[in-house]
Scaffold this active site. Structure first.
Site, mmCIF file in Angstrom:
data_model
loop_
_atom_site.group_PDB
_atom_site.id
_atom_site.type_symbol
_atom_site.label_atom_id
_atom_site.label_comp_id
_atom_site.label_asym_id
_atom_site.label_seq_id
_atom_site.Cartn_x
_atom_site.Cartn_y
_atom_site.Cartn_z
ATOM 1 N N ASP A 1 -1.828 11.439 5.146
ATOM 2 C CA ASP A 1 -2.163 12.422 3.744
ATOM 3 C C ASP A 1 -2.555 12.089 2.752
ATOM 4 O O ASP A 1 -3.247 11.441 2.128
ATOM 5 C CB ASP A 1 -0.502 12.821 3.692
ATOM 6 C CG ASP A 1 -0.093 11.736 1.806
ATOM 7 O OD1 ASP A 1 -0.702 10.374 3.003
ATOM 8 O OD2 ASP A 1 -0.148 11.970 0.963
ATOM 9 N N ARG B 1 -0.990 15.885 6.868
ATOM 10 C CA ARG B 1 0.124 15.379 8.100
ATOM 11 C C ARG B 1 0.248 15.174 9.676
ATOM 12 O O ARG B 1 0.335 14.730 10.467
ATOM 13 C CB ARG B 1 1.726 14.299 7.237
ATOM 14 C CG ARG B 1 1.426 13.486 5.885
ATOM 15 C CD ARG B 1 2.825 12.792 5.799
ATOM 16 N NE ARG B 1 3.208 12.649 4.553
ATOM 17 C CZ ARG B 1 2.449 11.365 4.098
ATOM 18 N NH1 ARG B 1 2.093 10.464 4.690
ATOM 19 N NH2 ARG B 1 3.045 11.201 2.736
ATOM 20 N N LYS C 1 -9.452 -0.473 6.789
ATOM 21 C CA LYS C 1 -10.121 -0.461 5.857
ATOM 22 C C LYS C 1 -10.860 -1.639 5.602
ATOM 23 O O LYS C 1 -10.597 -2.092 4.579
ATOM 24 C CB LYS C 1 -10.358 0.297 5.125
ATOM 25 C CG LYS C 1 -10.338 1.993 4.850
ATOM 26 C CD LYS C 1 -10.406 2.621 3.841
ATOM 27 C CE LYS C 1 -10.018 3.758 3.953
ATOM 28 N NZ LYS C 1 -9.610 5.411 3.374
ATOM 29 N N ASP D 1 -5.399 -0.267 3.464
ATOM 30 C CA ASP D 1 -6.585 -0.612 2.198
ATOM 31 C C ASP D 1 -6.730 -2.019 1.668
ATOM 32 O O ASP D 1 -7.275 -2.675 2.079
ATOM 33 C CB ASP D 1 -6.425 1.104 1.472
ATOM 34 C CG ASP D 1 -6.883 1.828 0.818
ATOM 35 O OD1 ASP D 1 -8.563 1.347 0.783
ATOM 36 O OD2 ASP D 1 -7.498 1.598 -0.790
ATOM 37 N N GLU E 1 2.370 0.392 10.468
ATOM 38 C CA GLU E 1 1.545 0.804 9.774
ATOM 39 C C GLU E 1 0.210 1.759 10.008
ATOM 40 O O GLU E 1 -0.413 1.249 10.963
ATOM 41 C CB GLU E 1 0.487 -0.471 8.343
ATOM 42 C CG GLU E 1 0.195 0.286 7.393
ATOM 43 C CD GLU E 1 1.224 0.974 6.347
ATOM 44 O OE1 GLU E 1 1.443 2.235 6.691
ATOM 45 O OE2 GLU E 1 1.398 0.834 5.265
ATOM 46 N N LYS F 1 5.559 6.884 4.435
ATOM 47 C CA LYS F 1 6.153 7.679 5.658
ATOM 48 C C LYS F 1 4.395 7.848 6.669
ATOM 49 O O LYS F 1 5.278 9.195 7.461
ATOM 50 C CB LYS F 1 5.645 9.619 4.747
ATOM 51 C CG LYS F 1 6.880 9.811 4.036
ATOM 52 C CD LYS F 1 7.220 11.408 3.423
ATOM 53 C CE LYS F 1 7.841 12.022 2.014
ATOM 54 N NZ LYS F 1 7.462 13.054 1.217
ATOM 55 N N GLY F 2 3.455 7.368 6.223
ATOM 56 C CA GLY F 2 2.545 7.867 7.122
ATOM 57 C C GLY F 2 2.147 7.358 8.200
ATOM 58 O O GLY F 2 1.838 7.968 9.284
ATOM 59 N N PHE G 1 -12.520 7.817 2.635
ATOM 60 C CA PHE G 1 -10.992 8.901 2.669
ATOM 61 C C PHE G 1 -10.044 9.835 4.446
ATOM 62 O O PHE G 1 -11.219 10.867 4.222
ATOM 63 C CB PHE G 1 -10.643 9.967 1.151
ATOM 64 C CG PHE G 1 -9.036 9.986 0.864
ATOM 65 C CD1 PHE G 1 -8.371 9.098 0.182
ATOM 66 C CD2 PHE G 1 -8.275 11.413 1.566
ATOM 67 C CE1 PHE G 1 -7.471 8.811 0.434
ATOM 68 C CE2 PHE G 1 -6.589 10.879 1.432
ATOM 69 C CZ PHE G 1 -6.515 9.787 0.677
ATOM 70 N N VAL G 2 -9.540 9.461 4.405
ATOM 71 C CA VAL G 2 -9.038 10.261 5.659
ATOM 72 C C VAL G 2 -7.804 11.082 5.983
ATOM 73 O O VAL G 2 -6.846 10.398 5.079
ATOM 74 C CB VAL G 2 -9.411 9.528 7.219
ATOM 75 C CG1 VAL G 2 -10.600 9.227 7.254
ATOM 76 C CG2 VAL G 2 -8.548 7.873 7.213
HETATM 77 P P1 IMP Z 1 -3.011 -0.172 0.378
HETATM 78 O O1 IMP Z 1 -3.352 -1.184 1.788
HETATM 79 O O2 IMP Z 1 -1.507 -1.226 -0.639
HETATM 80 O O3 IMP Z 1 -4.417 0.212 -0.612
HETATM 81 O O4 IMP Z 1 -2.079 1.366 0.822
HETATM 82 C C1 IMP Z 1 -2.624 1.649 2.042
HETATM 83 C C2 IMP Z 1 -1.767 3.265 1.866
HETATM 84 O O5 IMP Z 1 -2.592 3.791 0.995
HETATM 85 C C3 IMP Z 1 -1.893 3.304 3.147
HETATM 86 O O6 IMP Z 1 -0.569 3.278 3.605
HETATM 87 C C4 IMP Z 1 -2.235 5.305 3.221
HETATM 88 O O7 IMP Z 1 -0.589 5.841 2.374
HETATM 89 C C5 IMP Z 1 -2.677 4.988 1.547
HETATM 90 N N1 IMP Z 1 -4.412 5.066 2.222
HETATM 91 C C6 IMP Z 1 -4.746 4.149 1.211
HETATM 92 N N2 IMP Z 1 -6.451 5.123 2.006
HETATM 93 C C7 IMP Z 1 -5.724 5.837 2.845
HETATM 94 C C8 IMP Z 1 -7.098 7.057 2.804
HETATM 95 O O8 IMP Z 1 -7.889 7.505 3.057
HETATM 96 N N3 IMP Z 1 -6.658 8.568 3.397
HETATM 97 C C9 IMP Z 1 -4.388 8.397 3.084
HETATM 98 N N4 IMP Z 1 -4.446 8.057 2.557
HETATM 99 C C10 IMP Z 1 -4.516 5.876 2.113
HETATM 100 MG MG MG Z 2 -0.725 8.438 1.150
#
Ligand code: IMP
Ligand code: MG
Length: 191
Positions: A170, A176, A142, A114, A110, A54-55, A163-164
């Site tokens: 969210d 959100r 990140k 992360d 996106e 949803k982000g 963590f943001v």
């Molecule tokens: P990854 O790249 O698969 O580790 O995950 C990325 C997803 O993790 C993002 O789309 C967010 O939904 C969530 N996420 C990672 N870091 C944060 C943060 O600092 N705040 C909120 N959601 C985060």
């Molecule tokens: Mg999330």
């Protein structure tokens, strides 16, 4: 499926924030800059914008209005097995595209990359459908946290490992609707 234990929500979101990282005006300028760049790159072709639920919905809603070439908007939902913080990298699709994308130019939108697991999974899944191209656009990146090597084509900001929340991002489906990017008080956030 595991559910994350719910956290004690203080009286107001303001009580949860330790610092505003990126303000509304700055966000608007950056989104405009990204929209212009994307419009230039896709000038001849148009594109299918795929917003990851949803982000990225808040960012995508702003971004597509700064893109001036023909565009279709699609949504894709994914969820990590074991919860959003699971380090396994095993992802399942919870909402799929409504249209075929063979031969189309795809812009995957996106909110934050992360470890790279989620987007890598979606990227590879979309690749199997033989689109003409796939580019990745993320509002936040990140890079220090990356496990899967994945380089976005368009980035709003690189941020440190904090963590943001806000602007679509969210914590336990809260925050959100904050119109800016903020750092959550670390005592509220449990990994
Ligand atoms: P990854 O790249 O698969 O580790 O995950 C990325 C997803 O993790 C993002 O789309 C967010 O939904 C969530 N996420 C990672 N870091 C944060 C943060 O600092 N705040 C909120 N959601 C985060
Ligand atoms: Mg999330």
């Amino acid at each position: 499926m595991t559910t994350t234990p719910s956290f004690e929500l203080p009286e107001s979101y303001a009580d949860c924030i330790s610092e505003e990282l990126i303000g509304e005006d700055e966000i608007a300028r950056t989104v405009s800059r990204m929209g212009e760049e994307i419009s230039r790159d896709y000038a001849d072709e148009g594109l299918v914008a795929v917003s990851v639920l949803k982000g990225s919905t808040v960012f995508a809603a702003d971004l597509i209005r700064r893109i001036t070439v023909p565009l279709q908007l699609e949504f894709m939902g994914e969820s990590k097995y074991g919860g959003s913080d699971s380090p396994t990298g095993v992802v399942r699709i919870t909402k799929d595209l409504d249209i075929p994308i063979e031969g189309r130019d795809i812009l995957l939108i996106e909110c934050l990359i992360d470890t790279g697991f989620s987007l890598n999974y979606l990227y590879r899944n979309l690749q199997l459908r033989e689109p003409k191209s796939i580019r990745i656009c993320t509002f936040l990146d990140k890079p220090a946290r990356r496990i899967i090597s994945l380089k976005p084509d368009y980035v709003g900001y690189e941020i440190p490992d904090r963590f943001v929340v806000g602007y679509g991002l969210d914590y336990q489906n809260h925050f959100r609707n904050l119109p800016f990017i903020a750092v959550l008080k670390p005592e509220l956030y449990k990994e």
